[in-house]
Design a protein around this motif. Structure first.
Motif, PDB file in Angstrom:
ATOM      1  N   HIS A  86       0.822  -1.306   0.059  1.00 58.34           N
ATOM      2  CA  HIS A  86       0.221   0.023   0.004  1.00 58.34           C
ATOM      3  C   HIS A  86       0.869   1.598   0.076  1.00 58.34           C
ATOM      4  O   HIS A  86       0.251   2.288   0.701  1.00 58.34           O
ATOM      5  N   TRP A  87       1.944   1.095  -0.591  1.00 55.82           N
ATOM      6  CA  TRP A  87       2.801   2.465  -0.690  1.00 55.82           C
ATOM      7  C   TRP A  87       2.909   3.139  -1.743  1.00 55.82           C
ATOM      8  O   TRP A  87       3.160   4.303  -2.110  1.00 55.82           O
ATOM      9  N   ARG A  88       2.132   2.690  -2.944  1.00 56.07           N
ATOM     10  CA  ARG A  88       1.887   3.224  -4.311  1.00 56.07           C
ATOM     11  C   ARG A  88       1.044   2.201  -5.164  1.00 56.07           C
ATOM     12  O   ARG A  88       0.896   1.392  -4.788  1.00 56.07           O
ATOM     13  N   ALA A  89       0.565   2.948  -6.420  1.00 55.47           N
ATOM     14  CA  ALA A  89      -0.014   2.173  -7.236  1.00 55.47           C
ATOM     15  C   ALA A  89       0.956   1.879  -8.308  1.00 55.47           C
ATOM     16  O   ALA A  89       1.917   2.264  -8.563  1.00 55.47           O
ATOM     17  N   ASP A  90       0.460   0.985  -9.354  1.00 56.61           N
ATOM     18  CA  ASP A  90       1.358   0.593 -10.276  1.00 56.61           C
ATOM     19  C   ASP A  90       1.179   1.661 -11.678  1.00 56.61           C
ATOM     20  O   ASP A  90       0.384   2.691 -11.047  1.00 56.61           O
ATOM     21  N   ASP A  91       1.599   1.543 -12.441  1.00 58.23           N
ATOM     22  CA  ASP A  91       1.875   2.449 -13.725  1.00 58.23           C
ATOM     23  C   ASP A  91       0.516   2.779 -14.332  1.00 58.23           C
ATOM     24  O   ASP A  91       0.075   3.833 -14.851  1.00 58.23           O
ATOM     25  N   ASN A  92      -0.591   2.107 -14.053  1.00 56.34           N
ATOM     26  CA  ASN A  92      -1.940   2.177 -14.576  1.00 56.34           C
ATOM     27  C   ASN A  92      -2.697   2.442 -13.568  1.00 56.34           C
ATOM     28  O   ASN A  92      -4.000   2.420 -13.731  1.00 56.34           O
ATOM     29  N   GLY A  93      -2.242   2.948 -12.260  1.00 61.43           N
ATOM     30  CA  GLY A  93      -3.116   3.274 -11.280  1.00 61.43           C
ATOM     31  C   GLY A  93      -3.840   2.323 -10.330  1.00 61.43           C
ATOM     32  O   GLY A  93      -4.650   2.610  -9.553  1.00 61.43           O
ATOM     33  N   GLN A  94      -3.581   1.051 -10.583  1.00 60.38           N
ATOM     34  CA  GLN A  94      -3.881  -0.123 -10.029  1.00 60.38           C
ATOM     35  C   GLN A  94      -3.303  -0.078  -8.380  1.00 60.38           C
ATOM     36  O   GLN A  94      -2.261   0.053  -8.305  1.00 60.38           O
ATOM     37  N   THR A  95      -4.167  -0.404  -7.455  1.00 61.80           N
ATOM     38  CA  THR A  95      -3.543  -0.525  -6.110  1.00 61.80           C
ATOM     39  C   THR A  95      -3.924  -1.862  -5.572  1.00 61.80           C
ATOM     40  O   THR A  95      -4.582  -2.718  -6.114  1.00 61.80           O
ATOM     41  N   TRP A  96      -3.162  -2.077  -4.390  1.00 53.91           N
ATOM     42  CA  TRP A  96      -3.383  -3.509  -3.782  1.00 53.91           C
ATOM     43  C   TRP A  96      -4.983  -3.670  -3.190  1.00 53.91           C
ATOM     44  O   TRP A  96      -5.384  -2.829  -2.345  1.00 53.91           O
ATOM     45  N   PRO A  97      -5.507  -4.851  -3.383  1.00 54.09           N
ATOM     46  CA  PRO A  97      -6.945  -4.953  -2.908  1.00 54.09           C
ATOM     47  C   PRO A  97      -6.728  -5.368  -1.513  1.00 54.09           C
ATOM     48  O   PRO A  97      -6.883  -6.433  -0.956  1.00 54.09           O
ATOM     49  N   GLY A  98      -6.545  -4.341  -0.591  1.00 55.91           N
ATOM     50  CA  GLY A  98      -6.257  -4.389   0.815  1.00 55.91           C
ATOM     51  C   GLY A  98      -7.505  -5.188   1.661  1.00 55.91           C
ATOM     52  O   GLY A  98      -7.130  -5.625   2.697  1.00 55.91           O
ATOM     53  N   ASP A  99      -8.643  -4.905   0.993  1.00 51.74           N
ATOM     54  CA  ASP A  99      -9.686  -5.741   1.836  1.00 51.74           C
ATOM     55  C   ASP A  99      -9.824  -7.009   1.854  1.00 51.74           C
ATOM     56  O   ASP A  99     -10.434  -7.582   2.571  1.00 51.74           O
ATOM     57  N   ASN A 100      -9.159  -7.380   0.802  1.00 48.71           N
ATOM     58  CA  ASN A 100      -9.276  -9.104   0.550  1.00 48.71           C
ATOM     59  C   ASN A 100      -8.042  -9.835   0.535  1.00 48.71           C
ATOM     60  O   ASN A 100      -8.464 -11.092   0.739  1.00 48.71           O
TER      61      ASN A 100
END
Length: 150
Positions: A86-100
């Motif tokens: 959860h420190w950044r997003a990938d280059d497409n703006g995708q973040t880690w699904p932290g709730d799952n």
């Protein structure tokens, strides 16, 4: 009788110019979560791994464009680790699904495919990464230690 008509001189030309814009080189990363009982002690080849997925169950593929910062498979693995914590997003703006899914941790494996189509698997160590052979024991992402689904 014919009458002379003066027409303006026009030139119609069709110029086809192929788009020579190079496609940006990309690295893709897939994170495999270690589901073994002692997963935080490090990855071993017999440990079962589950590919990280989006909340809808589709594969989670992280994308990083080659740049001064992302210039190798290992740099892409490091960027995937940052997304997975959860420190950044990938280059497409995708973040880690932290709730799952839990964060990426020691003992997990990150598969990186480079722009040259080489695939390298990295074990997440307590500090940095080590290359490992392609994992062979893949399982569904259902282990409650990995997922936070109710």
């Amino acid at each position: 009788m014919t009458t002379a008509v003066t027409r303006p001189h026009t030139v119609t030309a069709r110029i086809d110019t192929p788009d020579h814009t190079p496609t940006p080189a990309v690295y893709t990363a897939t994170v495999y979560m270690n589901t073994h009982d002692d997963n935080f002690d490090g990855y071993k080849p017999h440990h079962p791994l589950a590919a990280a997925t989006r909340p809808d169950g589709s594969p989670l593929r992280l994308v990083f464009h080659a740049s001064d910062r992302i210039d190798s498979h290992e740099a892409a693995a490091d960027a995937a680790f940052e997304v997975g914590n959860h420190w950044r997003a990938d280059d497409n703006g995708q973040t880690w699904p932290g709730d799952n899914i839990r964060s990426v941790s020691t003992g997990d494996v990150i598969k990186v495919t480079g722009p040259d189509h080489w695939i390298i698997h990295f074990r997440v160590d307590s500090y940095g990464f080590s290359t490992v052979p392609e994992p062979t024991t893949l399982v569904p992402l259902t282990d409650p230690r990995i997922t936070h689904r109710d």
